[in-house]
Design a protein around this motif. Sequence first.
Motif, mmCIF file in Angstrom:
data_model
loop_
_atom_site.group_PDB
_atom_site.id
_atom_site.type_symbol
_atom_site.label_atom_id
_atom_site.label_comp_id
_atom_site.label_asym_id
_atom_site.label_seq_id
_atom_site.Cartn_x
_atom_site.Cartn_y
_atom_site.Cartn_z
ATOM 1 N N ILE A 71 0.822 -1.228 0.000
ATOM 2 C CA ILE A 71 0.000 0.000 0.000
ATOM 3 C C ILE A 71 0.854 1.275 0.000
ATOM 4 C CG2 ILE A 71 -1.989 -1.096 1.095
ATOM 5 C CD1 ILE A 71 -1.188 0.436 3.695
ATOM 6 N N THR A 72 2.152 1.131 0.169
ATOM 7 C CA THR A 72 3.001 2.329 0.090
ATOM 8 C C THR A 72 3.302 2.700 -1.360
ATOM 9 O OG1 THR A 72 5.056 1.051 0.184
ATOM 10 C CG2 THR A 72 4.127 1.793 2.286
ATOM 11 N N LYS A 73 2.911 1.820 -2.274
ATOM 12 C CA LYS A 73 3.234 2.072 -3.686
ATOM 13 C C LYS A 73 2.004 2.300 -4.562
ATOM 14 C CE LYS A 73 7.751 -0.133 -4.004
ATOM 15 N NZ LYS A 73 8.021 -0.321 -2.569
ATOM 16 N N VAL A 74 0.830 2.375 -3.951
ATOM 17 C CA VAL A 74 -0.377 2.544 -4.775
ATOM 18 C C VAL A 74 -0.814 4.012 -4.774
ATOM 19 C CG1 VAL A 74 -1.165 0.180 -4.350
ATOM 20 C CG2 VAL A 74 -1.987 2.034 -2.875
ATOM 21 N N SER A 75 -1.671 4.341 -5.756
ATOM 22 C CA SER A 75 -2.172 5.724 -5.860
ATOM 23 C C SER A 75 -3.175 5.993 -4.739
ATOM 24 C CB SER A 75 -2.858 5.925 -7.204
ATOM 25 O OG SER A 75 -4.023 5.129 -7.259
ATOM 26 N N LYS A 77 -6.158 6.957 -5.067
ATOM 27 C CA LYS A 77 -7.447 6.387 -5.460
ATOM 28 C C LYS A 77 -7.514 4.908 -5.067
ATOM 29 C CE LYS A 77 -10.106 5.681 -9.676
ATOM 30 N NZ LYS A 77 -10.094 5.823 -11.132
ATOM 31 N N GLN A 78 -6.395 4.193 -5.374
ATOM 32 C CA GLN A 78 -6.351 2.762 -5.033
ATOM 33 C C GLN A 78 -6.332 2.559 -3.521
ATOM 34 O OE1 GLN A 78 -2.900 2.091 -7.674
ATOM 35 N NE2 GLN A 78 -3.916 0.163 -8.230
ATOM 36 N N LEU A 79 -5.650 3.480 -2.840
ATOM 37 C CA LEU A 79 -5.555 3.387 -1.387
ATOM 38 C C LEU A 79 -6.939 3.529 -0.745
ATOM 39 C CD1 LEU A 79 -3.252 2.952 0.550
ATOM 40 C CD2 LEU A 79 -2.965 5.421 0.737
ATOM 41 N N ALA A 80 -7.733 4.466 -1.279
ATOM 42 C CA ALA A 80 -9.100 4.659 -0.771
ATOM 43 C C ALA A 80 -9.908 3.383 -0.978
ATOM 44 C CB ALA A 80 -9.751 5.833 -1.481
ATOM 45 N N LYS A 81 -9.689 2.744 -2.132
ATOM 46 C CA LYS A 81 -10.403 1.507 -2.439
ATOM 47 C C LYS A 81 -9.991 0.389 -1.473
ATOM 48 C CE LYS A 81 -11.710 -1.036 -6.566
ATOM 49 N NZ LYS A 81 -11.370 -1.326 -7.942
ATOM 50 N N ILE A 82 -8.691 0.332 -1.170
ATOM 51 C CA ILE A 82 -8.195 -0.689 -0.226
ATOM 52 C C ILE A 82 -8.797 -0.446 1.160
ATOM 53 C CG2 ILE A 82 -6.100 -1.451 1.010
ATOM 54 C CD1 ILE A 82 -4.600 -1.048 -1.709
ATOM 55 N N ARG B 285 -14.002 8.690 -1.459
ATOM 56 C CA ARG B 285 -13.081 9.542 -2.215
ATOM 57 C C ARG B 285 -13.558 10.990 -2.143
ATOM 58 N NH1 ARG B 285 -12.367 7.129 -7.887
ATOM 59 N NH2 ARG B 285 -10.983 8.913 -8.036
ATOM 60 N N ASN B 286 -12.629 11.909 -2.394
ATOM 61 C CA ASN B 286 -12.966 13.332 -2.327
ATOM 62 C C ASN B 286 -14.182 13.659 -3.187
ATOM 63 O OD1 ASN B 286 -11.159 14.259 -0.468
ATOM 64 N ND2 ASN B 286 -9.607 14.848 -1.957
ATOM 65 N N ARG B 287 -14.234 13.016 -4.359
ATOM 66 C CA ARG B 287 -15.339 13.274 -5.290
ATOM 67 C C ARG B 287 -16.696 13.042 -4.617
ATOM 68 N NH1 ARG B 287 -14.813 9.665 -10.430
ATOM 69 N NH2 ARG B 287 -15.849 8.232 -9.011
#
Lengths: 272, 368
Positions: A71-75, A77-82, B285-287
């Motif tokens: 998780i230190t290498k994801v964006s 957006k991906q982090l929020a999903k995780i 998400r912020n959105r």
Amino acid sequence: MKILSVKKVQKIFGSGETAVTAVDDVSFEVKAREILLIMGPSGSGKTTLLSMIGGLLTPTVGSITINGTDITKVSRKQLAKIRLHEIGFVFQSFNLLQNLSGMENVQYVGELAGQASAVAKQKARELLIKLHLENRMHALPAQLSGGQQQRVSIARALMNDPRMILADEPTGNLDSRSGHEVMMLFHNIAKEENRSVIIVSHDQRIKDISDRTLWIEDGRVHTAPPEPQTLVRDPVCGMRLDPRYTPFAKMKNGREYKFCSKDCLEKFIPEK
Amino acid sequence: MLSLARKNLLHEKLRFLISVGGVAFSVMLILIILALYRGWNEKLGRYVEEVDADVWVLQNGASDMFHSTSLFPEALLDQMKKVEGVARVDPLIGRRLPVEKNGVEAMMIMIGYNTATGAGGPLEIVEGSAPEEDEIIIDRAMAKKLRVKVGDGLDIIGKKFRISGISSGGNVITFQYAFMRIENAREFMQMTNLTNYALVSFAQDVDKKNVTERLEETLPEVDVLTKSTFADNNRKQIMEAFVPIIQVLVVIGFIVGMTVMSLTIYTATIEKSREYGILKAIGARNRHLYRIIFTQSGIAGTVGSVFGVGLTFAMAYIVGYIEPSFVTSIIWSDIIMVFGITLLMILFSAFIPIRRIAGIDPAIVFKT
């Protein structure tokens, strides 16, 4: 099966002369069905570590792998999903949305993850019934007791079937009975539902249900927790506490009392 | 999806009322100003546009009834009658005169018209009858202002007249039309053998443009204006002075509404910043959070605008009833325009809280 792997993680706040190392060279792993208790004095770096595991803070050095994803290498957006799908959060102050009922708080997280409203509602209902909140699920958080709010919070954490639950002082604002109930819930969540549970707490009772205890002091993992005979009891809830690291204390009639939480400190009435 | 925005708005009822009220009053302020503008515009030209004639004839160089003087010999009327295609020519005398009654001062445009044809007379007599010798008709707005009725006397620059009737359609906000017999007006205003205007009616089935051109060719000392052109000239003279004021007031209205809305949405966001942090922490998400803010602003703005429109109609009716010179005309295109601009401004006002949300650290969830 390995769910979490923390490797040589370091977190430094600030820079230059004002730099503070909150977590330093911490490594450990957590398997499915395992309950890991992280203990340590206030300011030792427990919460910083938990924030990094939860993807809320990025380590300065090291890697954190959840279910095979570093998780230190994801964006972001991906982090929020995780965070939404792989991690369930439980907090000391419950952190429920105050204008939504218990049921809606749980349902909302399901809908955030893309579940249809009816499906999320049904699942939220089932979870709340399982946590013995069938008669209180439509009450607002302000109308629920601390124990009930924490159970709603646990239902919310379970809503998207995460493999890992992170709990920050989950019994800190609860009386001893509610605290015990919550502990047993975590035990069942890990052992019966095949999840990993990581708990940061001062509550010595959680040792009874945990598989391992990680003692953190000055940002580093230590192997020597305090001896049991040095522990004192919270005069309000009866929790066993290490007097060296207890955050709440009060002097009364020449005697010092230690408390597990601000709540207990405020409820305290000394014997005459 | 569960509407957190709606739940948040309706849970904080007082704040919701403040935002809705702020928008509603701003919308009302803007619509009332626009309605007054429309109303005045309409009233200013109505009499000129609705007289029983095809064209107005004025002295060369005169453009309107309020700020320029038209005066020409009455003998020209006979020449106008001889132009091919002209069916009828009526003289019209008009002059601004002050009047005072019951301690109230007012300004009227006294019209002397041909009572035989009725051309240039009151648009509608709502009470009483056409004027006889030494009688006048006044507009109902003036009757209310001066607290007079049919049969009462009125002193106008030293001469006493009896009110024979009350008319409508002659209220030009700051003054009103009054009417008397042309014979009376000639004597009273010392206009023997002179007239201010001529009202020319054309014969049926003639080309109006051709007749107008023939009139101008035959009588180079006068201008022939269509009713709409003359009405526009009258409007322009008055409204040009008001337009900048109206523009400023409309801008103030929008600023007030946007400020109230921004402040309420901003404070609501600040108060809930921990909850937005919680949502961020658990994976929103912020959105998604922006959508909550926009929805909150949108709901408050829409409800406020709807109430604002309702308030505008109520205010226009009540104030217009109390003060007849408060003439308003509310039109749908204004309502739609104000509604649209208000929503845009409200959405714009959500940007400050949105920036705040973008900066919230989700790690605040671990702080007790």
